[in-house]
Design a protein around this motif. Structure first.
Motif, PDB file in Angstrom:
ATOM      1  N   ILE A   1     -12.670 -37.916   8.765  1.00  0.00           N
ATOM      2  CA  ILE A   1     -12.299 -36.968   9.812  1.00  0.00           C
ATOM      3  C   ILE A   1     -11.915 -35.644   9.140  1.00  0.00           C
ATOM      4  CG2 ILE A   1     -10.682 -36.490  11.691  1.00  0.00           C
ATOM      5  CD1 ILE A   1     -10.267 -39.603  11.826  1.00  0.00           C
ATOM      6  N   ARG A   2     -12.541 -34.552   9.570  1.00  0.00           N
ATOM      7  CA  ARG A   2     -12.232 -33.228   9.031  1.00  0.00           C
ATOM      8  C   ARG A   2     -11.158 -32.584   9.897  1.00  0.00           C
ATOM      9  NH1 ARG A   2     -17.461 -33.955   9.191  1.00  0.00           N
ATOM     10  NH2 ARG A   2     -17.708 -32.721  11.085  1.00  0.00           N
ATOM     11  N   LYS A   3     -10.147 -31.985   9.254  1.00  0.00           N
ATOM     12  CA  LYS A   3      -9.065 -31.310   9.958  1.00  0.00           C
ATOM     13  C   LYS A   3      -8.853 -29.944   9.327  1.00  0.00           C
ATOM     14  CE  LYS A   3      -5.511 -33.687  11.438  1.00  0.00           C
ATOM     15  NZ  LYS A   3      -5.811 -33.889  12.848  1.00  0.00           N
ATOM     16  N   SER A   4      -8.358 -29.006  10.135  1.00  0.00           N
ATOM     17  CA  SER A   4      -8.003 -27.699   9.585  1.00  0.00           C
ATOM     18  C   SER A   4      -6.822 -27.133  10.361  1.00  0.00           C
ATOM     19  CB  SER A   4      -9.193 -26.738   9.620  1.00  0.00           C
ATOM     20  OG  SER A   4      -9.626 -26.550  10.945  1.00  0.00           O
ATOM     21  N   PHE A   5      -6.107 -26.219   9.713  1.00  0.00           N
ATOM     22  CA  PHE A   5      -4.930 -25.623  10.322  1.00  0.00           C
ATOM     23  C   PHE A   5      -4.695 -24.233   9.759  1.00  0.00           C
ATOM     24  CE2 PHE A   5      -3.552 -27.968   6.572  1.00  0.00           C
ATOM     25  CZ  PHE A   5      -2.743 -27.050   5.916  1.00  0.00           C
ATOM     26  N   LEU A   6      -3.888 -23.469  10.480  1.00  0.00           N
ATOM     27  CA  LEU A   6      -3.423 -22.170  10.030  1.00  0.00           C
ATOM     28  C   LEU A   6      -1.903 -22.195   9.957  1.00  0.00           C
ATOM     29  CD1 LEU A   6      -5.417 -19.498  12.081  1.00  0.00           C
ATOM     30  CD2 LEU A   6      -5.621 -19.989   9.645  1.00  0.00           C
ATOM     31  N   ILE A   7      -1.373 -21.662   8.888  1.00  0.00           N
ATOM     32  CA  ILE A   7       0.049 -21.395   8.764  1.00  0.00           C
ATOM     33  C   ILE A   7       0.163 -19.977   8.216  1.00  0.00           C
ATOM     34  CG2 ILE A   7       0.872 -23.786   8.523  1.00  0.00           C
ATOM     35  CD1 ILE A   7       0.809 -23.465   5.530  1.00  0.00           C
ATOM     36  N   ARG A   8       1.354 -19.438   8.218  1.00  0.00           N
ATOM     37  CA  ARG A   8       1.491 -18.058   7.758  1.00  0.00           C
ATOM     38  C   ARG A   8       2.708 -17.931   6.857  1.00  0.00           C
ATOM     39  NH1 ARG A   8       1.231 -12.785  11.695  1.00  0.00           N
ATOM     40  NH2 ARG A   8       0.587 -11.333  10.070  1.00  0.00           N
ATOM     41  N   ALA A   9       2.505 -17.336   5.697  1.00  0.00           N
ATOM     42  CA  ALA A   9       3.619 -17.056   4.794  1.00  0.00           C
ATOM     43  C   ALA A   9       4.388 -15.857   5.335  1.00  0.00           C
ATOM     44  CB  ALA A   9       3.104 -16.767   3.386  1.00  0.00           C
ATOM     45  N   ARG A  10       5.693 -15.876   5.129  1.00  0.00           N
ATOM     46  CA  ARG A  10       6.508 -14.724   5.512  1.00  0.00           C
ATOM     47  C   ARG A  10       6.102 -13.536   4.638  1.00  0.00           C
ATOM     48  NH1 ARG A  10      11.865 -16.651   7.941  1.00  0.00           N
ATOM     49  NH2 ARG A  10      11.529 -18.889   8.085  1.00  0.00           N
ATOM     50  N   PRO A  11       6.343 -12.321   5.109  1.00  0.00           N
ATOM     51  CA  PRO A  11       5.986 -11.147   4.306  1.00  0.00           C
ATOM     52  C   PRO A  11       6.580 -11.224   2.899  1.00  0.00           C
ATOM     53  CG  PRO A  11       6.611 -10.481   6.518  1.00  0.00           C
ATOM     54  CD  PRO A  11       6.919 -11.963   6.403  1.00  0.00           C
ATOM     55  N   GLY A  12       5.735 -10.969   1.912  1.00  0.00           N
ATOM     56  CA  GLY A  12       6.164 -10.987   0.521  1.00  0.00           C
ATOM     57  C   GLY A  12       6.318 -12.367  -0.093  1.00  0.00           C
ATOM     58  N   LYS A  13       5.957 -13.441   0.629  1.00  0.00           N
ATOM     59  CA  LYS A  13       6.171 -14.811   0.145  1.00  0.00           C
ATOM     60  C   LYS A  13       4.888 -15.555  -0.223  1.00  0.00           C
ATOM     61  CE  LYS A  13      10.635 -14.741   0.618  1.00  0.00           C
ATOM     62  NZ  LYS A  13      11.508 -14.816  -0.543  1.00  0.00           N
ATOM     63  N   ALA A  14       3.736 -14.924  -0.130  1.00  0.00           N
ATOM     64  CA  ALA A  14       2.478 -15.618  -0.434  1.00  0.00           C
ATOM     65  C   ALA A  14       2.424 -16.074  -1.886  1.00  0.00           C
ATOM     66  CB  ALA A  14       1.284 -14.739  -0.102  1.00  0.00           C
ATOM     67  N   ALA A  15       2.880 -15.248  -2.810  1.00  0.00           N
ATOM     68  CA  ALA A  15       2.870 -15.632  -4.227  1.00  0.00           C
ATOM     69  C   ALA A  15       3.797 -16.823  -4.464  1.00  0.00           C
ATOM     70  CB  ALA A  15       3.279 -14.452  -5.102  1.00  0.00           C
TER      71      ALA A  15
ATOM     72  N   GLU B   1      -4.458 -10.062   3.332  1.00  0.00           N
ATOM     73  CA  GLU B   1      -4.051  -8.958   4.209  1.00  0.00           C
ATOM     74  C   GLU B   1      -3.085  -9.399   5.306  1.00  0.00           C
ATOM     75  OE1 GLU B   1      -7.388  -6.778   5.749  1.00  0.00           O
ATOM     76  OE2 GLU B   1      -8.318  -6.674   3.773  1.00  0.00           O
ATOM     77  N   THR B   2      -3.188 -10.650   5.742  1.00  0.00           N
ATOM     78  CA  THR B   2      -2.372 -11.118   6.869  1.00  0.00           C
ATOM     79  C   THR B   2      -1.346 -12.178   6.482  1.00  0.00           C
ATOM     80  OG1 THR B   2      -3.971 -12.849   7.422  1.00  0.00           O
ATOM     81  CG2 THR B   2      -4.261 -10.680   8.493  1.00  0.00           C
ATOM     82  N   ASN B   3      -1.437 -12.703   5.267  1.00  0.00           N
ATOM     83  CA  ASN B   3      -0.606 -13.824   4.810  1.00  0.00           C
ATOM     84  C   ASN B   3      -0.915 -15.132   5.527  1.00  0.00           C
ATOM     85  OD1 ASN B   3       0.773 -12.555   2.765  1.00  0.00           O
ATOM     86  ND2 ASN B   3       2.482 -11.958   4.058  1.00  0.00           N
ATOM     87  N   TYR B   4      -2.040 -15.184   6.242  1.00  0.00           N
ATOM     88  CA  TYR B   4      -2.436 -16.448   6.861  1.00  0.00           C
ATOM     89  C   TYR B   4      -2.997 -17.381   5.797  1.00  0.00           C
ATOM     90  CZ  TYR B   4      -1.724 -15.400  11.765  1.00  0.00           C
ATOM     91  OH  TYR B   4      -1.153 -15.130  12.977  1.00  0.00           O
ATOM     92  N   LEU B   5      -2.667 -18.647   5.934  1.00  0.00           N
ATOM     93  CA  LEU B   5      -3.158 -19.693   5.046  1.00  0.00           C
ATOM     94  C   LEU B   5      -3.989 -20.661   5.877  1.00  0.00           C
ATOM     95  CD1 LEU B   5       0.301 -19.840   3.567  1.00  0.00           C
ATOM     96  CD2 LEU B   5      -1.670 -19.609   2.049  1.00  0.00           C
ATOM     97  N   PHE B   6      -5.218 -20.876   5.453  1.00  0.00           N
ATOM     98  CA  PHE B   6      -6.126 -21.782   6.128  1.00  0.00           C
ATOM     99  C   PHE B   6      -6.202 -23.073   5.319  1.00  0.00           C
ATOM    100  CE2 PHE B   6     -10.494 -23.485   5.976  1.00  0.00           C
ATOM    101  CZ  PHE B   6     -10.609 -23.937   7.283  1.00  0.00           C
ATOM    102  N   GLY B   7      -5.880 -24.181   5.939  1.00  0.00           N
ATOM    103  CA  GLY B   7      -5.941 -25.474   5.267  1.00  0.00           C
ATOM    104  C   GLY B   7      -7.083 -26.317   5.792  1.00  0.00           C
ATOM    105  N   TYR B   8      -7.753 -26.988   4.892  1.00  0.00           N
ATOM    106  CA  TYR B   8      -8.831 -27.916   5.243  1.00  0.00           C
ATOM    107  C   TYR B   8      -8.573 -29.223   4.513  1.00  0.00           C
ATOM    108  CZ  TYR B   8     -13.245 -30.348   5.311  1.00  0.00           C
ATOM    109  OH  TYR B   8     -14.206 -31.317   5.476  1.00  0.00           O
TER     110      TYR B   8
END
Length: 106
Positions: free
Chosen positions: A2-16, A48-55
């Motif tokens: 089963i393939r799943k995906s999601f979006l989460i978002r890092a707070r500004p300045g927290k992606a690293a 650019e948006t700090n969005y994280l795409f998970g698969y």
């Protein structure tokens, strides 16, 4: 599988910091995921948006959902909530938007 995906978002300045906490990921968390049938798991950052795409691919939806009852998983979510956008300030887990698959090519 089963393939799943999601979006989460890092707070500004927290992606690293998000990336740092995943390299390496806790070995005990990786084992919990494997024990619950998770395979082929990747996360991608849109800088650019700090969005994280998970698969990820899972063996069984019920088995995968049971993973959330594990103490290691709960500790990880809490550890990550401080750097992710959450539904509320007291959330134990970052906001996760589940994506519906609309196309797949083999």
């Amino acid at each position: 599988m089963i393939r799943k995906s999601f979006l989460i978002r890092a707070r500004p300045g927290k992606a690293a910091e998000y990336e740092r906490r995943h390299n390496p990921i806790w070995p005990e968390l990786q084992q919990v995921m494997k024990d619950h049938g998770v395979h082929n798991f990747s996360i991608f950052l849109h800088e650019e948006t700090n969005y994280l795409f998970g698969y990820l691919e899972i063996e069984d939806e019920d088995r995968y959902q049971q993973m959330g009852n594990n103490d290691v998983c709960k500790r990880w979510w809490k550890h990550m909530a401080e750097i992710l956008v959450c539904d509320s300030p007291d959330s134990e887990k970052g906001r996760e938007d589940i994506l519906a698959e609309v196309f797949h090519m083999v």
